[in-house]
Design an enzyme around this catalytic site. Structure first.
Site, PDB file in Angstrom:
ATOM      1  N   LYS A 172       3.950  -8.689   4.073  1.00 42.11           N
ATOM      2  CA  LYS A 172       2.550  -8.965   4.414  1.00 42.11           C
ATOM      3  C   LYS A 172       1.726  -8.695   3.169  1.00 42.11           C
ATOM      4  CE  LYS A 172       4.526  -7.380   8.448  1.00 42.11           C
ATOM      5  NZ  LYS A 172       5.722  -6.547   8.568  1.00 42.11           N
ATOM      6  N   ASP A 187       6.387  16.152  -0.226  1.00 43.34           N
ATOM      7  CA  ASP A 187       5.781  17.290  -0.936  1.00 43.34           C
ATOM      8  C   ASP A 187       4.279  17.137  -1.153  1.00 43.34           C
ATOM      9  OD1 ASP A 187       8.240  18.510  -1.029  1.00 43.34           O
ATOM     10  OD2 ASP A 187       8.708  17.847  -3.070  1.00 43.34           O
TER      11      ASP A 187
END
Length: 482
Positions: A224, A407
């Site tokens: 897309k 993280d």
């Protein structure tokens, strides 16, 4: 011998031949081979037809020979980056990029995914917001609009977007629309008639050459992408249709993730669109055009790589990127995905992360849009619950986002689900983003979604009834070919 007996004997022989092909010639993953052998054994006639449509491995044959960046636009930048890698002169400007330089190296070397650090990124999580922004950007287009979707529906949203494109085409803007035949199977050719008459161009990806048989049916363009004037780009999970605005009673609110970006990374999206466009188009192919790759200066400081993969790829680049992100994790992994059917390598990476004390959090939908896929997802989720992962069921409609955050530093947003189809069969595109601010925005979004989700525990998983266990087992057995 009757005709029916002859036909049955013929199909039996063909099944044996197909089994030989599956085992010896295709050289596919062992789990996929076993899945197809079971299909051929238990449903011999229908299984034969299904194999022709979905099982034959056309990977990296002449079917996909359209990869040619040299005359498109990013070859020069790619060449410089490859040279810098060889001479160890590659520079990084922030902690997120420096800490993940091995991931960046891998994606440049194996995917030719150029790395840029001059981008601005907006995270979009609501369909109405996404299309409001998109329509606004389209209204401001001066040179070209390139639009590519897996699903384009001819409903109210589809018509509104089409009419905006028609208006820009009448103003002299170059408009190109590319959609996938299978994903947009409800769309009629006449839907874009007025756009074509206004000067726009529309192409279909991998159309059937001999209806109703399409030997390329299994290979779909799931990307897309939107590029406007070579300056603004969109990539993510939203398709075009009213259901993505939350108007489908079956799914309710549609939770997805898309990004709007500006900067040199748009050139990489543009390159991908042009490559796909040239494969689909026989009369309006594109070469390098300066207006498609304008030099407009830095738009921000977000580091990013646009990574693509598909059956034309030598390596499963997006999956490898996922595994590298997971393996590099030191503290936390957040995953949102509508389908969770990892292959052995990705499942092992996540299991090892859990057992290493990494805080692994996974969010999946509370309802299926594909039944077999949903039950297979629960099966694999059980493995990670046992290893110590935390799993959440999204209850506020349907979550279709495909995001990973590691993280609170780096993230991936795009079209690829965590399943074999996305990794090996579909044409996909993901943005790998190396920026703490964007990563924390996605973490914040995950936490907001937790407010409308419920925790799914291992104890709850163990108490599921027998009929669900059977569904999971059958679906998992067939998962390599789903």
């Amino acid at each position: 011998m009757s005709i029916s007996s002859i036909l049955l004997s013929l199909f039996f022989i063909l099944n044996i031949l197909l089994a030989i092909i599956v085992i010896f010639k295709e050289r596919r993953d062992a789990s996929a081979s076993w899945a197809w052998l079971l299909v051929l054994f238990f449903i011999p006639v229908l299984g034969f037809i299904l194999y022709l449509l979905f099982g034959h491995n056309l990977r990296r044959k002449h079917l996909f020979q359209w990869e040619d960046r040299k005359k498109i636009g990013i070859e020069r930048l790619l060449k410089h980056q490859l040279e810098d890698l060889e001479t160890k002169q590659f520079q990084f400007n922030n902690r997120a990029t420096f800490d993940n330089k091995d991931l960046i190296y891998m994606l440049i070397m194996n995917n030719h995914a150029v790395f840029t650090e001059d981008n601005s990124v907006d995270v979009i999580t609501d369909g109405r917001d996404k299309f409001q922004r998109l329509l606004s950007d389209i209204s401001k287009a001066k040179d070209h609009i390139h639009l590519q979707y897996y699903i384009y529906k001819g409903d109210e949203l589809g018509k509104k977007l089409r009419d905006a494109l028609i208006q820009k085409a009448k103003e002299g803007v170059q408009v190109r629309v590319l959609y996938d035949e299978l994903g947009s199977r409800t769309l009629r050719k006449k839907f874009f008639k007025e756009l074509r008459e206004a000067g726009g161009h529309v192409e279909v990806f991998f159309p059937s050459k001999l209806r109703p048989i399409n030997l390329r049916l299994n290979y779909r363009n799931h990307r897309k992408l939107v590029i406007i004037d070579g300056m603004t780009g969109y990539v993510g999970g939203f398709n075009v249709g009213d259901e993505y605005l939350g108007l489908n009673p079956k799914f309710g609110y549609w939770r997805d993730t898309h990004i709007r970006l500006q900067g040199t990374a748009v050139h990489a999206i543009q390159t991908r669109f042009i490559l796909d466009w040239n494969q689909a188009s026989h009369h309006h192919t594109l070469t390098y055009i300066p207006n498609h790759f304008p030099d407009y200066g830095p738009k921000g400081n977000v580091g990013m790589q646009i990574v693509t993969s598909g059956p034309d790829s030598e390596w499963e680049q997006i999956k490898n990127g996922y595994i590298k992100m997971i393996s590099n994790a030191k503290r936390s992994i957040l995953i949102q995905t509508p389908y969770f059917i990892p292959d052995a390598s990705l499942l092992d990476a996540l299991r090892i992360a859990c057992l290493s004390g990494i805080d692994v959090n996974i969010m999946i939908p509370n309802k299926p849009d594909h039944a077999f896929v949903y039950w297979a997802t629960l099966s694999y989720i059980g493995d990670l619950l046992k290893a110590g992962a935390t799993v959440y069921i999204y209850d506020n409609g349907f979550i279709h986002a495909k995001t990973i955050v590691v993280d609170d530093e780096i993230a991936s947003v795009g079209t690829a689900n965590i399943d074999v189809r996305s990794f090996r069969l579909n044409f996909e595109v993901n943005a790998f983003i190396y920026d703490i601010t964007i990563a924390k925005k996605l973490v914040s979004t995950f936490k907001e979604d937790l407010l409308v989700s419920r925790k799914f525990t291992y104890e709850e998983y163990l108490q599921r009834p027998l009929w669900i266990r059977i569904k999971e087992s059958v679906s998992r057995l067939l998962s390599p070919i789903l």
